[in-house]
Design an enzyme around this catalytic site. Structure first.
Site, PDB file in Angstrom:
ATOM      1  N   ASP A  54       0.836  -1.197   0.000  1.00 31.21           N
ATOM      2  CA  ASP A  54       0.000   0.000   0.000  1.00 31.21           C
ATOM      3  C   ASP A  54       0.881   1.263   0.000  1.00 31.21           C
ATOM      4  O   ASP A  54       2.073   1.207   0.329  1.00 31.21           O
ATOM      5  CB  ASP A  54      -0.873  -0.028   1.265  1.00 31.21           C
ATOM      6  CG  ASP A  54      -2.163   0.753   1.146  1.00 31.21           C
ATOM      7  OD1 ASP A  54      -2.297   1.542   0.191  1.00 31.21           O
ATOM      8  OD2 ASP A  54      -3.032   0.594   2.026  1.00 31.21           O
ATOM      9  N   ASP A 107     -11.040   1.641  -2.802  1.00 32.95           N
ATOM     10  CA  ASP A 107     -11.602   1.376  -1.473  1.00 32.95           C
ATOM     11  C   ASP A 107     -13.125   1.441  -1.502  1.00 32.95           C
ATOM     12  O   ASP A 107     -13.780   1.063  -0.539  1.00 32.95           O
ATOM     13  CB  ASP A 107     -11.072   2.400  -0.458  1.00 32.95           C
ATOM     14  CG  ASP A 107      -9.677   2.037   0.026  1.00 32.95           C
ATOM     15  OD1 ASP A 107      -9.258   0.884  -0.202  1.00 32.95           O
ATOM     16  OD2 ASP A 107      -9.008   2.901   0.611  1.00 32.95           O
TER      17      ASP A 107
HETATM   18  C1  DGJ Z   1      -5.810   1.822   1.999  1.00 36.47           C
HETATM   19  C2  DGJ Z   1      -6.231   0.557   1.297  1.00 36.47           C
HETATM   20  O1  DGJ Z   1      -6.801   0.850   0.067  1.00 36.47           O
HETATM   21  C3  DGJ Z   1      -7.192  -0.207   2.190  1.00 36.47           C
HETATM   22  O2  DGJ Z   1      -7.669  -1.340   1.535  1.00 36.47           O
HETATM   23  C4  DGJ Z   1      -6.497  -0.555   3.467  1.00 36.47           C
HETATM   24  O3  DGJ Z   1      -5.444  -1.449   3.203  1.00 36.47           O
HETATM   25  C5  DGJ Z   1      -5.981   0.696   4.157  1.00 36.47           C
HETATM   26  N1  DGJ Z   1      -5.186   1.492   3.271  1.00 36.47           N
HETATM   27  C6  DGJ Z   1      -5.178   0.335   5.374  1.00 36.47           C
HETATM   28  O4  DGJ Z   1      -4.604   1.423   5.958  1.00 36.47           O
END
Ligand code: DGJ
Length: 698
Positions: free
Chosen positions: A450, A518
């Site tokens: 990430d 997300d």
């Molecule tokens: C952003 C990601 O897109 C989410 O799926 C998750 O992993 C969060 N970060 C965690 O901080």
């Protein structure tokens, strides 16, 4: 068959792909000019084109025709793809042709500056199984330091058309990959990321047509830059009616010093001409990604579970173990522990950078959970964010100079975190070392990598060439991923940047899938997936089924609808399974089993986007004898059920059996009159149709 030829009589290079040609020629003054990008040309046809003398302009305009990389210098007034300043203050270049090399599908055209020891090489590569043309640039300096303020990978030129229209992807966090189409203005249009990441706001994919192309009809020229940091593409439509674009890594205002003996190599910029609409363009890209970008094309992506949306930072061994047991019951094949497993990371305020398991949450480390997940028959995955740090962390307290920062300026925090400068060899070495150890010690099969914030104050005090970090940080990310994959051949990686903020062909070269967004609301996802599918195949598109009502939109949708939308990608589940009633768990298990049956078609088939009546849309995947249709109808007014869906991809001379109903249909009828859809009543209706070609009789 692909072929690369030099026709010396015209000083012309002709590149053939299976169904397209690309031609460039060398001018009398050794400028490399664009000649053709489109349908196949014979050498004689290319010679005829080369014989055309470009109309001479006025003393106020760019001279000659479009170039393959328009450098600053001389009578050039468009966006420059190469800008340099020499040590003596002189700007601009004047080229002398210095030969070319042709080697197994790779053409390199060398140009030397007439005075300064600077060499530009334009690279082209073609494959025998794709119409995609790969291009990039190298610049080598063998003299005093040269300041580079722009170095693009390639410039692309379209033929004269009556009009031009651009298709591009725009967005934000939670709403990535929104497809927009608009007339190309007679102006310079800039698509860019200044974030240090590919970005949510714009994606370095661009398609241009003459305004008449449709999903299955018309000429489309599209390009994709393989770069995961800041970038810039400038689309230029001149009043005289030509449309070109030039693009590469870095945004405006950055300068890089090329010292003696150094070579700057740009990322790859790939281009594709297709004659049969946006659908054919996407299918061309999907095939290219499978054959030449992803490392494990024959694999299927496993059904994944991730509890981020269900638990947030509240992860611990008992909670994850309970979720793993439920996930395994549903048929999940890969269980991923998200953010919150390490250091003091119980919220987004602390702990980022301290990559040891939180002792309160995982008293015996991660190994017991990994072992349990493996015992349940699933792969074990873990979330990491190697490029970032919370100021409230042991790492930052020990190494405050490891972050991007500028003297006499603040350190802007976003999501309470700062960006580590991985262009620093010590920081990059640290990142590789802990990642390698983590994967080795915990038997990790999958990393979700990430990156949750943009770059700010991107300086490096004490470094003489600080802007290089905009390139070298991204290169370090690539190198760390490449090394990890080489050291751990079973390891698979998901690219993520707050959802889909880092989706490009560069990151995909060393990852296996992308976390698309997300936003897991299925209605929003239909649009997001539509945009994503313009360039990327379903196999790399992470898509989760989560709880209803959706956490982002508060929209309630049936489980089946959520599954049917997510089944058009690499299926995952992200809901709180401890709250799903028994009948939903049962239905989910059945839907996961169905997905596994259709998965070869979804992940390895050929995708056709289908438009329907009203809000109905669908995707069909054709693979060997199978055709899978996923159709979604978010809402419909009373009395206006969608008309049967024309399945124009079917063979009209074949018959197909619907595995759901057993009925046998004529391909011609389904293609023309359409497939009647057995949609359940109400909003958020969806249907999955699985057709198998029936053997011809006699
Ligand atoms: C952003 C990601 O897109 C989410 O799926 C998750 O992993 C969060 N970060 C965690 O901080």
């Amino acid at each position: 068959m692909p072929d690369l030829r030099f026709l010396p009589d015209q000083r012309l290079w002709l590149l053939d792909t299976p169904s397209t040609s690309y031609a460039v020629r060398l001018d009398e003054d050794d400028t490399v000019r664009h000649l053709h990008w489109g349908a196949r040309l014979t050498p004689d046809q290319a010679r005829e084109l080369a014989g055309r003398i470009p109309a001479s302009g006025s003393s106020f305009d760019t001279a000659g025709g479009p170039e393959e990389l328009g450098a600053e210098g001389g009578a050039r007034f468009g966006p420059a793809g190469l800008q340099v300043r020499f040590a003596d203050g002189s700007r601009g270049v004047e080229w002398r042709y210095a030969g070319h090399d042709i080697d197994e599908g790779h053409l390199a055209v060398h140009l030397d500056d007439r005075h300064y020891p600077l060499r530009l090489t334009l690279h082209y590569r073609v494959h025998d199984d794709s119409d995609v043309i790969e291009r990039w640039t190298t610049v080598t300096n063998t003299g005093d330091p040269v300041t580079v303020t722009r170095c693009d990978s390639a410039a692309w030129t379209l033929p004269h058309r009556a009009d031009y229209r651009m298709s591009h992807l725009v967005g934000a966090w939670n709403s990535e990959f929104r497809l927009r189409r608009a007339e190309v203005p007679v102006a310079e249009t800039v698509f860019t990321s200044r974030t240090g990441l590919t970005s949510h706001q714009a994606n370095p994919w661009l398609a241009v047509d003459d305004g008449t192309a449709a999903e299955e009809y018309g000429e489309v020229w599209s390009t994709a830059l393989a770069w995961s940091g800041s970038w810039r593409i400038t689309l230029h439509r001149t009043p005289a009616g030509r449309t070109t674009w030039t693009g590469g890594h870095g945004h405006e205002g950055l300068t890089w010093t090329l010292r003696q003996g150094e070579t700057l190599e740009t990322p790859l910029y790939a281009g594709l001409y297709t004659a049969d609409g946006f659908g054919a363009a996407s299918r061309g890209w999907h095939a290219y990604v499978s054959r030449h970008v992803v490392e494990h094309p024959a694999e299927v992506r496993p059904v994944l579970y991730n509890s981020w949306e269900a638990t947030g930072f509240d992860v611990d061994e008992p909670g994850q173990t309970a979720l793993a047991a439920r996930a395994a019951r549903l048929g999940v094949e890969l269980f991923v522990v998200d953010d919150g497993w390490f250091g003091e990371r119980v919220s987004d305020h602390a702990g980022l950078g301290d990559w040891t398991p939180n002792p309160d949450r995982f008293p015996d480390g991660l190994r017991p959970l990994a072992a349990e997940v493996h015992r349940l028959g699933m792969l074990f995955g873990l979330w990491v964010e190697p490029e970032m740090v919370n100021p409230d962390s042991d790492l930052y307290r020990a190494h405050p100079d490891w972050v991007l920062h500028t003297a006499h300026r603040g350190r802007t925090e976003m999501r309470n975190q700062l960006v580590l400068n991985l262009a620093r060899p010590d920081t990059a070495a640290w990142a590789y070392e802990w990642l390698d150890r983590l994967v080795t010690e915990n038997d990790i099969d999958f990393l979700k990598w990430d990156a949750n914030r943009a770059f700010t104050e991107a300086g490096w005090p004490g470094n003489a060439d600080p802007d290089r970090l905009w390139l070298d940080h991204t290169r370090a990310v690539y190198q760390i991923m490449d090394r990890l994959r080489a050291a751990h051949p079973r390891l698979r990686i998901e690219a993520c940047s707050g959802g889909g903020g880092r989706a490009d062909l560069g990151i995909l070269t060393r990852t296996d899938q992308i976390w698309t967004s997300d936003n897991t609301d299925p209605v929003d996802r239909i649009g997001i997936q539509h945009g994503f599918s313009q360039l990327f195949p379903a196999r790399v598109m992470g898509a989760w089924v989560t709880d209803s009502p959706n956490v982002a939109t508060a929209r309630a949708t049936p489980l089946r609808f959520r599954f049917h939308v997510a089944m058009a990608g690499a299926l995952g589940i992200g809901g709180d399974l401890t709250t799903w009633p028994e009948e939903e768990l049962k239905e989910a298990a059945e839907l996961v089993a169905t997905y596994k049956r259709i998965r070869p078609a979804v992940q390895h088939g050929t995708a056709y986007r289908l438009g329907g009546d009203g809000t109905l849309s669908a995707v069909a995947f054709a693979h060997e004898d199978e055709v899978v249709v996923l159709a979604w109808c978010p809402s419909r007014p009373f009395g206006h059920d969608p008309a049967p869906l024309p399945l124009t991809l079917l063979d009209p001379s074949a018959s197909y059996r619907d595995t759901g109903t057993g009925a046998v249909h004529s391909g011609a009828v389904l293609a023309d009159a359409g497939m009647p859809l057995d949609l359940p009543p109400g909003d958020h209706a969806s249907v999955l149709v699985h057709l198998v070609r029936v053997a011809q009789e006699g």
